[in-house]
Design a protein around this motif. Structure first.
Motif, mmCIF file in Angstrom:
data_model
loop_
_atom_site.group_PDB
_atom_site.id
_atom_site.type_symbol
_atom_site.label_atom_id
_atom_site.label_comp_id
_atom_site.label_asym_id
_atom_site.label_seq_id
_atom_site.Cartn_x
_atom_site.Cartn_y
_atom_site.Cartn_z
ATOM 1 N N LEU A 244 0.878 -1.163 0.000
ATOM 2 C CA LEU A 244 0.000 0.000 0.000
ATOM 3 C C LEU A 244 0.918 1.216 0.000
ATOM 4 C CD1 LEU A 244 -3.040 0.722 0.145
ATOM 5 C CD2 LEU A 244 -2.739 0.974 2.624
ATOM 6 N N LEU A 245 0.868 2.029 -1.062
ATOM 7 C CA LEU A 245 1.840 3.095 -1.276
ATOM 8 C C LEU A 245 1.167 4.456 -1.356
ATOM 9 C CD1 LEU A 245 3.897 1.324 -4.098
ATOM 10 C CD2 LEU A 245 4.360 1.286 -1.631
ATOM 11 N N TRP A 246 1.894 5.462 -0.877
ATOM 12 C CA TRP A 246 1.449 6.855 -1.016
ATOM 13 C C TRP A 246 2.510 7.569 -1.840
ATOM 14 C CZ3 TRP A 246 -3.087 9.146 0.047
ATOM 15 C CH2 TRP A 246 -3.148 10.531 -0.026
ATOM 16 N N GLN A 247 2.159 7.936 -3.089
ATOM 17 C CA GLN A 247 3.116 8.472 -4.039
ATOM 18 C C GLN A 247 2.848 9.944 -4.318
ATOM 19 O OE1 GLN A 247 2.381 5.565 -7.160
ATOM 20 N NE2 GLN A 247 4.030 4.235 -6.412
ATOM 21 N N GLY A 248 2.890 10.733 -3.236
ATOM 22 C CA GLY A 248 2.651 12.156 -3.353
ATOM 23 C C GLY A 248 3.899 12.918 -3.764
ATOM 24 N N VAL A 249 3.799 14.233 -3.798
ATOM 25 C CA VAL A 249 4.924 15.079 -4.168
ATOM 26 C C VAL A 249 5.799 15.367 -2.958
ATOM 27 C CG1 VAL A 249 5.612 17.300 -5.133
ATOM 28 C CG2 VAL A 249 3.610 16.103 -6.057
ATOM 29 N N GLY A 250 5.232 15.927 -1.910
ATOM 30 C CA GLY A 250 6.004 16.232 -0.726
ATOM 31 C C GLY A 250 6.100 15.089 0.255
ATOM 32 N N LEU A 251 5.147 14.186 0.209
ATOM 33 C CA LEU A 251 5.115 13.057 1.139
ATOM 34 C C LEU A 251 4.943 11.763 0.370
ATOM 35 C CD1 LEU A 251 5.007 12.158 4.135
ATOM 36 C CD2 LEU A 251 2.516 12.301 3.972
ATOM 37 N N ARG A 252 5.835 10.801 0.639
ATOM 38 C CA ARG A 252 5.782 9.493 0.007
ATOM 39 C C ARG A 252 6.061 8.440 1.071
ATOM 40 N NH1 ARG A 252 6.096 10.357 -5.519
ATOM 41 N NH2 ARG A 252 6.594 8.193 -5.985
ATOM 42 N N GLY A 253 5.478 7.270 0.908
ATOM 43 C CA GLY A 253 5.718 6.212 1.885
ATOM 44 C C GLY A 253 4.877 4.998 1.569
ATOM 45 N N VAL A 278 8.757 6.046 5.061
ATOM 46 C CA VAL A 278 8.176 7.348 4.769
ATOM 47 C C VAL A 278 9.295 8.289 4.356
ATOM 48 C CG1 VAL A 278 8.374 8.139 7.172
ATOM 49 C CG2 VAL A 278 6.685 9.197 5.646
ATOM 50 N N ARG A 279 8.991 9.181 3.428
ATOM 51 C CA ARG A 279 9.934 10.195 2.947
ATOM 52 C C ARG A 279 9.178 11.501 2.796
ATOM 53 N NH1 ARG A 279 10.627 12.467 -2.081
ATOM 54 N NH2 ARG A 279 12.714 13.199 -2.663
ATOM 55 N N ALA A 280 9.726 12.572 3.372
ATOM 56 C CA ALA A 280 9.058 13.870 3.330
ATOM 57 C C ALA A 280 10.010 14.921 2.789
ATOM 58 C CB ALA A 280 8.572 14.268 4.720
ATOM 59 N N VAL A 281 9.476 15.841 1.997
ATOM 60 C CA VAL A 281 10.227 16.981 1.458
ATOM 61 C C VAL A 281 9.469 18.245 1.817
ATOM 62 C CG1 VAL A 281 11.148 18.076 -0.612
ATOM 63 C CG2 VAL A 281 11.075 15.582 -0.458
ATOM 64 N N TRP A 282 10.184 19.237 2.345
ATOM 65 C CA TRP A 282 9.542 20.505 2.632
ATOM 66 C C TRP A 282 10.437 21.648 2.167
ATOM 67 C CZ3 TRP A 282 11.944 17.444 6.118
ATOM 68 C CH2 TRP A 282 12.920 18.022 6.935
ATOM 69 N N GLY A 289 13.793 10.946 5.891
ATOM 70 C CA GLY A 289 13.267 9.620 5.601
ATOM 71 C C GLY A 289 13.466 8.665 6.761
ATOM 72 N N LEU A 290 12.554 7.701 6.877
ATOM 73 C CA LEU A 290 12.636 6.672 7.911
ATOM 74 C C LEU A 290 12.085 5.372 7.334
ATOM 75 C CD1 LEU A 290 13.156 5.850 10.894
ATOM 76 C CD2 LEU A 290 10.777 6.487 11.352
ATOM 77 N N ARG A 291 12.801 4.279 7.573
ATOM 78 C CA ARG A 291 12.335 2.969 7.100
ATOM 79 C C ARG A 291 12.674 1.906 8.133
ATOM 80 N NH1 ARG A 291 15.483 1.208 2.361
ATOM 81 N NH2 ARG A 291 16.675 0.015 3.876
ATOM 82 N N VAL A 292 11.714 1.019 8.386
ATOM 83 C CA VAL A 292 11.899 -0.096 9.312
ATOM 84 C C VAL A 292 11.513 -1.374 8.566
ATOM 85 C CG1 VAL A 292 11.237 -1.115 11.515
ATOM 86 C CG2 VAL A 292 11.337 1.379 11.282
#
Length: 356
Positions: A244-253, A278-282, A289-292
């Protein structure tokens, strides 16, 4: 502005470096006829360079500390596209000696090998490829993570799946930007190994966006399944994957799960891998980014597992330059600790990613 940027990690085409008509190099009846066959050729370069410190926990010495300098990636790409036909070649730099070896070509020099090399055809929503081509599952996860410079995706690092292989594929884009469905037939050994048996690997995958518009447009559901064999003995190598993926511009995960039947040329062995990231750009410049992940190397032995996490912060210093500070931790179970010396470690890395 650099118009030459090419993100090889995501497998996207670069902006054109040059445009030329075939009439300039091949004779034709007229300029008007030749213009219908206009081809664009683009080239790109991507480099990951890092300096770091690894602390490895060992039974004998307690802990050992080693500074590390590494070239995590060297990719050269050429992409040629016409109205329907396209071709792509990606060359990467790797150490010539394999795992556990000290001597390869010219000692253990960096050598170049093909990562991708294929011819493709596009007509409407259908795309066909043949050659050394990207597989269907790993690139979709990596394209969502977008922090390959810091660490490879667990699916690739665990060798449960390869990012590319020698074969043929077909992908169909769904209407209204709802995603894609695809199929691939390949050797099954991955792009870095020859075929050791005559059986082929079949992979089926789909990435579907339940909503193509509105706030839920970045949401994607990825499912895939593959069946094949590896090794001289033709050992089972089957996988199912869901994400299940979230492929946004500023937020992805996303979150993903993979189950495998047949691991390390052992048809009876099963493994699974779960991860969340999760990966965030601001401010269009700063990145975090954080991954487990949890890799159960053998479902029959609970202690044969590795739990790992990656945390990173970074910044875009220029249009084609990114700098990251990352902390990585891997904690093996007792069985994995014995089977994989050095698997219990901390890494602190300073990573630079340059793309042209």
């Amino acid at each position: 502005m650099r118009t030459l940027c090419l993100s090889l990690a995501l497998g996207l085409a670069a902006p054109a470096l040059a445009a030329q008509t075939l009439a300039a190099v091949l004779p034709g009846p007229s300029t008007a006829a030749a213009s219908q066959h206009e081809a664009r050729v683009a080239a790109g370069l991507e480099v990951f360079a890092s300096a770091g410190l690894r602390v490895t926990n060992t039974d004998a010495a307690g802990a050992t500390t080693a500074p590390q300098l590494d070239l995590g990636r060297l990719h050269l790409a050429v992409d040629a596209r016409g109205p329907s036909l396209h071709a792509r070649a990606v060359i990467e730099g790797v150490r010539s000696a394999g795992e556990g070896s000290l001597v390869g070509i010219a000692g253990d020099a960096l050598v170049l090998r093909a990562r991708e090399a294929y011819a493709g055809f596009e007509r409407g929503p259908v795309e066909l490829r043949a050659g050394i081509i990207a597989t269907l599952t790993v690139p979709e996860i990596e394209a969502t993570w977008r922090l390959r410079a810091v660490a490879a995706t667990p699916l690739e690092a665990s060798s449960l799946a390869a990012p590319s292989d020698l074969g043929v594929s077909a992908r169909v884009a769904l209407p209204r930007r709802l995603g894609w469905v695809g199929a691939m037939v390949s050797n099954g050994e991955g792009y870095s190994a020859r075929e050791f048996n005559t059986n082929k690997r079949i992979e089926l995958a789909a990435s579907v966006h339940p909503s193509a518009h509105g706030r839920l447009a970045p949401l994607a559901v990825l499912v895939s399944a593959s069946a094949g064999t590896t090794g001289v003995a033709g050992s089972r190598n089957d996988r199912v994957h869901g994400a299940l993926l979230w492929q946004g511009v500023g937020l992805r995960g996303g979150v993903s799960f993979t189950h495998g039947w047949g691991v390390d040329d052992d048809s009876a062995r099963r493994a699974w891998l779960a991860e969340a990231f999760v990966r965030a750009v601001w401010a269009a410049r700063f990145i975090a980014g954080l991954r487990v992940s949890r890799w159960q190397r053998d479902t029959a032995v609970d202690a044969d597992r590795i739990t790992s996490w990656v945390a990173t912060v970074g910044a875009r210093l220029d249009e084609g330059l990114e700098l990251y500070l990352a902390m990585l931790r891997a904690v093996p179970g007792g069985r994995a600790y014995t089977a994989l010396p050095g698997s219990d470690h901390w890494d602190l890395r300073l990573v630079a990613r340059a793309v042209f």
